[in-house]
Design a protein around this motif. Structure first.
Motif, short mmCIF file in Angstrom:
data_model
loop_
_atom_site.label_atom_id
_atom_site.label_comp_id
_atom_site.label_asym_id
_atom_site.label_seq_id
_atom_site.Cartn_x
_atom_site.Cartn_y
_atom_site.Cartn_z
N SER A 211 0.83 -1.21 0.00
CA SER A 211 0.00 0.00 0.00
C SER A 211 0.86 1.25 0.00
O SER A 211 0.52 2.26 -0.63
N LEU A 212 1.98 1.19 0.68
CA LEU A 212 2.91 2.32 0.69
C LEU A 212 3.42 2.60 -0.72
O LEU A 212 3.43 3.75 -1.19
N ALA A 213 3.85 1.54 -1.41
CA ALA A 213 4.36 1.69 -2.77
C ALA A 213 3.29 2.24 -3.70
O ALA A 213 3.57 3.09 -4.57
N ALA A 214 2.06 1.79 -3.52
CA ALA A 214 0.97 2.29 -4.35
C ALA A 214 0.74 3.78 -4.12
O ALA A 214 0.50 4.54 -5.06
N GLY A 215 0.86 4.20 -2.86
CA GLY A 215 0.67 5.61 -2.55
C GLY A 215 1.73 6.49 -3.18
O GLY A 215 1.44 7.57 -3.72
N ALA A 217 3.48 5.74 -5.90
CA ALA A 217 3.24 5.71 -7.35
C ALA A 217 2.09 6.65 -7.73
O ALA A 217 2.15 7.32 -8.78
N ASP A 218 1.06 6.71 -6.90
CA ASP A 218 -0.07 7.60 -7.17
C ASP A 218 0.36 9.06 -7.20
O ASP A 218 -0.21 9.88 -7.93
N ASP A 219 1.36 9.41 -6.39
CA ASP A 219 1.78 10.81 -6.23
C ASP A 219 2.89 11.24 -7.17
O ASP A 219 3.34 12.39 -7.12
N VAL A 220 3.34 10.33 -8.02
CA VAL A 220 4.41 10.68 -8.96
C VAL A 220 3.97 11.82 -9.87
O VAL A 220 2.86 11.83 -10.38
N GLU A 221 4.86 12.77 -10.08
CA GLU A 221 4.54 13.95 -10.90
C GLU A 221 5.42 13.99 -12.15
O GLU A 221 6.60 13.62 -12.11
N ALA A 222 4.85 14.47 -13.24
CA ALA A 222 5.59 14.60 -14.50
C ALA A 222 6.71 15.61 -14.35
O ALA A 222 6.57 16.63 -13.67
N GLY A 223 7.84 15.31 -14.99
CA GLY A 223 8.97 16.22 -14.99
C GLY A 223 9.84 16.19 -13.77
O GLY A 223 10.89 16.84 -13.73
N VAL A 224 9.44 15.44 -12.75
CA VAL A 224 10.22 15.36 -11.52
C VAL A 224 11.21 14.19 -11.63
O VAL A 224 10.86 13.11 -12.08
N THR A 225 12.44 14.43 -11.21
CA THR A 225 13.45 13.38 -11.18
C THR A 225 13.43 12.72 -9.81
O THR A 225 13.55 13.39 -8.79
N GLY A 235 12.46 -0.83 -2.99
CA GLY A 235 12.39 -1.77 -4.11
C GLY A 235 10.96 -2.04 -4.53
O GLY A 235 10.65 -2.21 -5.72
N ALA A 236 10.04 -2.09 -3.55
CA ALA A 236 8.63 -2.29 -3.87
C ALA A 236 8.08 -1.10 -4.65
O ALA A 236 7.22 -1.26 -5.53
N ILE A 237 8.58 0.09 -4.35
CA ILE A 237 8.17 1.28 -5.09
C ILE A 237 8.68 1.21 -6.52
O ILE A 237 7.95 1.52 -7.47
N LYS A 238 9.91 0.77 -6.69
CA LYS A 238 10.47 0.64 -8.03
C LYS A 238 9.63 -0.33 -8.87
O LYS A 238 9.34 -0.07 -10.04
N SER A 239 9.26 -1.44 -8.27
CA SER A 239 8.43 -2.42 -8.98
C SER A 239 7.08 -1.82 -9.34
O SER A 239 6.56 -2.05 -10.44
N ARG A 240 6.50 -1.05 -8.42
CA ARG A 240 5.20 -0.44 -8.68
C ARG A 240 5.28 0.58 -9.82
O ARG A 240 4.34 0.74 -10.60
#
Length: 354
Positions: A211-215, A217-225, A235-240
């Motif tokens: 659930s943390l990784a999903a959260g 991923a939901d908040d990822v913004e365009a243009g942000v590095t 690692g779970a976030i990377k997979s998500r």
């Protein structure tokens, strides 16, 4: 008080250039532009020692193995021996410990990582010496509980301690570590000063982080590095996010594309954009978010980025506070204080950074 000092001058050189350790990799680290970090950390520890115990007697090996650093910190050290050759080795460390035991020091203050800790502890054990040891953290991987949380803390503890306790000395297989496989092994049990400012042993367990990784991923913004640190939680976030990241390295990702896998400090700096976000998870049991196993995320990278800390609730249950040890006091101070740690898709918990 008689303090024996042993510095492994090459410890930690592989960190910022992405080698995850220096064992057998010194030449490659130098080729990648790595610079020694142990000498500066030794000076910081000895300076803190000198402020609190100016009359302490320092016994050490010559050159970069302690004498140079002791003089830089204002001491006039007694030299018990010299390293054999231009490039120091584990054998030099062990020989130095033997000479310090012969000099009847009250404490061996060593500067390095887990490999150095093993060399010191095993030598003391072989000699049946009851002298306590204390580590100044300078290596890339630090799984042992014989280290102070910062060089300055090591100096303060060395200046004033009256009790010792037994603590674990662990080490891992660096070649396996570089391939993403953590194989920790208990190598020795050492006598260490009793103090609150010592780190715990690295815990290898963890909880669910879906659930943390999903959260995140939901908040990822365009243009942000995004600079994503090592460990299973990130690692779970990377997979998500849909890419196969380095399990124990630092990856750079932007707009659906992995820009670098297992990146060095230089590679990360070259890929930073107008807005950058570092995502890191504390080490279980220890609480470090910077300065242990992720030296590639250097002070220069941190100063140009926002920081998001993520952790499972299970991991945080075993951590009282978070720690930072980047080697840059200004950066460390900017990170200290209360910080929100993401523990779920929407949930966050306040935790103090020290």
């Amino acid at each position: 008080m008689r303090i024996g000092v042993v510095v492994n001058p090459i410890a930690g050189m592989g960190g910022r250039v992405g080698l995850k350790g220096t064992d057998g990799k010194v030449a490659e680290a130098r080729e990648r532009g790595a610079e020694p970090r142990a000498p500066d950390r030794a000076v910081a520890a000895l300076s803190a020692l000198g402020e609190r115990a100016p009359d302490a007697e320092i016994f050490t090996y010559g050159g970069e193995m302690g004498a140079d650093e002791a003089r830089s910190a204002g001491f006039d050290p007694d030299i018990v021996g010299e390293p054999d050759g231009n490039e120091t080795s584990a054998e030099d460390t062990r020989n130095a410990v033997c000479q310090l035991v012969a000099a009847s020091v009250d404490l061996i203050l060593f500067v390095g990582g887990d490999g150095t800790a093993v060399d010191v502890a095993e030598t003391l054990e072989e000699m049946d010496a009851k002298i306590p040891m204390l580590g100044v953290p300078a290596g890339v991987k630090i799984y042992s509980s014989v280290f102070a949380v910062t060089p300055e803390a090591a100096g303060r503890v060395a200046a004033r301690f009256d009790r010792v306790e037994e603590r674990e000395v662990n080490d891992i297989d660096e070649d396996a570590y570089r391939e993403g496989d953590v194989r920790a092994e208990l190598r020795a049990v050492a006598r260490v000063p009793v103090a609150e400012s010592l780190q715990s042993s690295k815990q290898l367990g963890g909880g669910t982080v879906e659930s943390l990784a999903a959260g995140v991923a939901d908040d990822v913004e365009a243009g942000v590095t995004y600079i994503l640190g090592p460990g299973s939680t990130v690692g779970a976030i990377k997979s998500r996010l849909g890419f196969d990241g380095s399990p124990l390295g630092v990856d750079v990702w932007r707009d659906g594309e992995m820009l670098a896998r297992d990146a060095s400090e230089a590679e990360i700096l070259s890929m930073l954009g107008e807005r950058n976000v570092i995502i890191v998870s504390p080490i279980g049991g220890q609480g470090f978010i910077f300065g242990r196993g992720n030296h590639q995320i250097s002070p220069d990278v941190i100063q140009q980025s926002e920081v998001e800390v993520v952790a499972s609730k299970t991991k945080l249950d075993g951590i009282g506070v978070l720690h930072v040890d980047t080697g840059d006091d200004e950066v460390d101070n900017s990170l200290r204080g209360w910080r929100k740690v993401r523990v779920g898709r929407f949930e966050r918990r306040m935790l103090k950074v020290e």
